[in-house]
Design a protein around this motif. Structure first.
Motif, PDB file in Angstrom:
ATOM      1  N   ASP A   1       0.876  -1.178   0.000  1.00 12.03           N
ATOM      2  CA  ASP A   1       0.000   0.000   0.000  1.00 12.03           C
ATOM      3  C   ASP A   1       0.911   1.225   0.000  1.00 12.03           C
ATOM      4  O   ASP A   1       1.486   1.556   1.049  1.00 12.03           O
ATOM      5  N   THR A   2       1.050   1.854  -1.149  1.00 17.17           N
ATOM      6  CA  THR A   2       1.999   2.967  -1.246  1.00 17.17           C
ATOM      7  C   THR A   2       1.499   4.196  -0.470  1.00 17.17           C
ATOM      8  O   THR A   2       2.311   5.033  -0.079  1.00 17.17           O
ATOM      9  N   SER A   3       0.191   4.275  -0.223  1.00 13.81           N
ATOM     10  CA  SER A   3      -0.330   5.443   0.504  1.00 13.81           C
ATOM     11  C   SER A   3       0.122   5.444   1.967  1.00 13.81           C
ATOM     12  O   SER A   3       0.187   6.508   2.594  1.00 13.81           O
ATOM     13  N   THR A   4       0.426   4.261   2.484  1.00 11.56           N
ATOM     14  CA  THR A   4       0.864   4.167   3.879  1.00 11.56           C
ATOM     15  C   THR A   4       2.256   3.553   4.004  1.00 11.56           C
ATOM     16  O   THR A   4       2.723   3.317   5.115  1.00 11.56           O
ATOM     17  N   SER A   5       2.916   3.322   2.880  1.00 11.07           N
ATOM     18  CA  SER A   5       4.256   2.703   2.871  1.00 11.07           C
ATOM     19  C   SER A   5       4.279   1.407   3.675  1.00 11.07           C
ATOM     20  O   SER A   5       5.182   1.173   4.486  1.00 11.07           O
ATOM     21  N   THR A   6       3.289   0.595   3.429  1.00  7.50           N
ATOM     22  CA  THR A   6       3.148  -0.646   4.196  1.00  7.50           C
ATOM     23  C   THR A   6       3.067  -1.836   3.243  1.00  7.50           C
ATOM     24  O   THR A   6       2.358  -1.786   2.240  1.00  7.50           O
ATOM     25  N   ALA A   7       3.800  -2.878   3.583  1.00  5.94           N
ATOM     26  CA  ALA A   7       3.742  -4.136   2.846  1.00  5.94           C
ATOM     27  C   ALA A   7       2.996  -5.166   3.683  1.00  5.94           C
ATOM     28  O   ALA A   7       3.012  -5.100   4.920  1.00  5.94           O
ATOM     29  N   TYR A   8       2.340  -6.085   2.989  1.00  8.25           N
ATOM     30  CA  TYR A   8       1.568  -7.126   3.660  1.00  8.25           C
ATOM     31  C   TYR A   8       1.929  -8.497   3.081  1.00  8.25           C
ATOM     32  O   TYR A   8       2.193  -8.629   1.882  1.00  8.25           O
ATOM     33  N   MET A   9       1.899  -9.495   3.947  1.00  8.40           N
ATOM     34  CA  MET A   9       2.077 -10.885   3.533  1.00  8.40           C
ATOM     35  C   MET A   9       0.958 -11.696   4.160  1.00  8.40           C
ATOM     36  O   MET A   9       0.825 -11.744   5.380  1.00  8.40           O
ATOM     37  N   GLU A  10       0.145 -12.312   3.286  1.00  9.03           N
ATOM     38  CA  GLU A  10      -0.934 -13.174   3.762  1.00  9.03           C
ATOM     39  C   GLU A  10      -0.606 -14.610   3.402  1.00  9.03           C
ATOM     40  O   GLU A  10      -0.281 -14.926   2.254  1.00  9.03           O
ATOM     41  N   LEU A  11      -0.696 -15.492   4.391  1.00  8.88           N
ATOM     42  CA  LEU A  11      -0.464 -16.917   4.191  1.00  8.88           C
ATOM     43  C   LEU A  11      -1.729 -17.667   4.580  1.00  8.88           C
ATOM     44  O   LEU A  11      -2.250 -17.476   5.685  1.00  8.88           O
ATOM     45  N   ARG A  12      -2.205 -18.505   3.682  1.00 10.09           N
ATOM     46  CA  ARG A  12      -3.474 -19.201   3.871  1.00 10.09           C
ATOM     47  C   ARG A  12      -3.247 -20.687   4.149  1.00 10.09           C
ATOM     48  O   ARG A  12      -2.139 -21.206   3.989  1.00 10.09           O
ATOM     49  N   SER A  13      -4.328 -21.346   4.537  1.00  6.19           N
ATOM     50  CA  SER A  13      -4.294 -22.795   4.793  1.00  6.19           C
ATOM     51  C   SER A  13      -3.116 -23.161   5.677  1.00  6.19           C
ATOM     52  O   SER A  13      -2.309 -24.038   5.354  1.00  6.19           O
ATOM     53  N   LEU A  14      -3.022 -22.480   6.800  1.00  5.01           N
ATOM     54  CA  LEU A  14      -1.876 -22.655   7.691  1.00  5.01           C
ATOM     55  C   LEU A  14      -1.759 -24.084   8.211  1.00  5.01           C
ATOM     56  O   LEU A  14      -2.761 -24.742   8.511  1.00  5.01           O
ATOM     57  N   ARG A  15      -0.510 -24.529   8.328  1.00  4.95           N
ATOM     58  CA  ARG A  15      -0.186 -25.846   8.880  1.00  4.95           C
ATOM     59  C   ARG A  15       0.758 -25.631  10.055  1.00  4.95           C
ATOM     60  O   ARG A  15       1.338 -24.561  10.218  1.00  4.95           O
TER      61      ARG A  15
END
Lengths: 125, 107
Positions: A73-87
């Motif tokens: 999100d360049t408006s807030t200088s924030t990166a995100y990492m989403e991980l699904r189907s966690l084990r």
């Protein structure tokens, strides 16, 4: 100074999803990508993938391809990492890191500096 | 996939020189980067593109890379150098590859 600050620890059940954030400061966010690296307890470093903050391009490691989504999100200088189907074997400390890159006679080179403080994700029933 | 092999541990006497190797097939054709990680902390870059030191990293840290082995050298080792050290390269097929890690103990 250049700094990456990550969100706090998470506890998730198997099959759930987790989304970790990484807020950058001290540099032009769109000039570099963000890589994500994880470290299971007592283990080494594993690169998960890279996300361009300039155009949103991504490059995911084969081990997590299909379960991971990296965004910025360049408006807030924030990166995100989403991980699904966690084990349970996704239990690890997850780091974001600024991706530095150059091309020389050896080809394209990427390295990471600085790193966020890490986010512990625990997957347990 | 490309693999990087490091010794599990290296011991060095206080004030002496430690050498940590990173082995990979024709690694000399790639640029190698090195990270220091102290217990409970995030990794810190100590050497990039084989032999360059980021600002703030002591001159005691140096790197070299040739053939099938890259080497991180810590001169005049101090107690504060005790940490895990990881090498890293970029592989065009698989992305970033990290070495197995080396625990440095200063005696």
């Amino acid at each position: 100074q250049v700094q990456l600050v990550q969100s706090g620890a998470e506890v998730k059940k198997p099959g759930a999803s987790v989304k970790v954030s990484c807020k950058a400061s001290g540099y032009n966010f769109t000039r570099n990508g963000i890589s994500w690296v994880r470290q299971a307890p007592g283990q080494g470093l594993q690169w998960m993938g890279w996300n361009s903050a300039y155009n949103g391009n991504t490059n995911y490691a084969q081990q997590v391809q299909g379960r991971v989504t990296m965004t910025t999100d360049t408006s807030t200088s924030t990166a995100y990492m989403e991980l699904r189907s966690l084990r349970s074997d996704d239990t690890a400390v997850y780091y974001c890191a600024r991706d530095l890159r150059l091309s020389n006679w050896k080809g394209v080179q990427n390295w990471f500096d600085p790193w966020g403080q890490g986010t512990l994700v625990t997957v347990s029933s | 996939s490309y693999e990087l092999t490091q010794p599990l541990s290296v011991s060095v006497a206080l004030g002496q020189t430690a050498r940590i190797t990173c082995g990979g097939n024709n690694i000399g054709s790639k640029n190698v980067h090195w990270y220091q990680q102290k217990p409970g902390q995030a990794p810190v870059l100590v050497i990039y593109t084989d032999s360059n030191r980021p600002s703030g990293i002591p001159e005691r840290f140096s790197g070299s890379n040739s053939g099938n082995t890259a080497t991180l050298t810590i001169s005049r080792a101090q107690a504060g150098d005790e940490a895990d050290y990881y090498c890293q390269v970029w592989d065009s097929s698989t992305g970033a590859v990290f070495g197995t890690g080396t625990k440095v103990t200063v005696l």
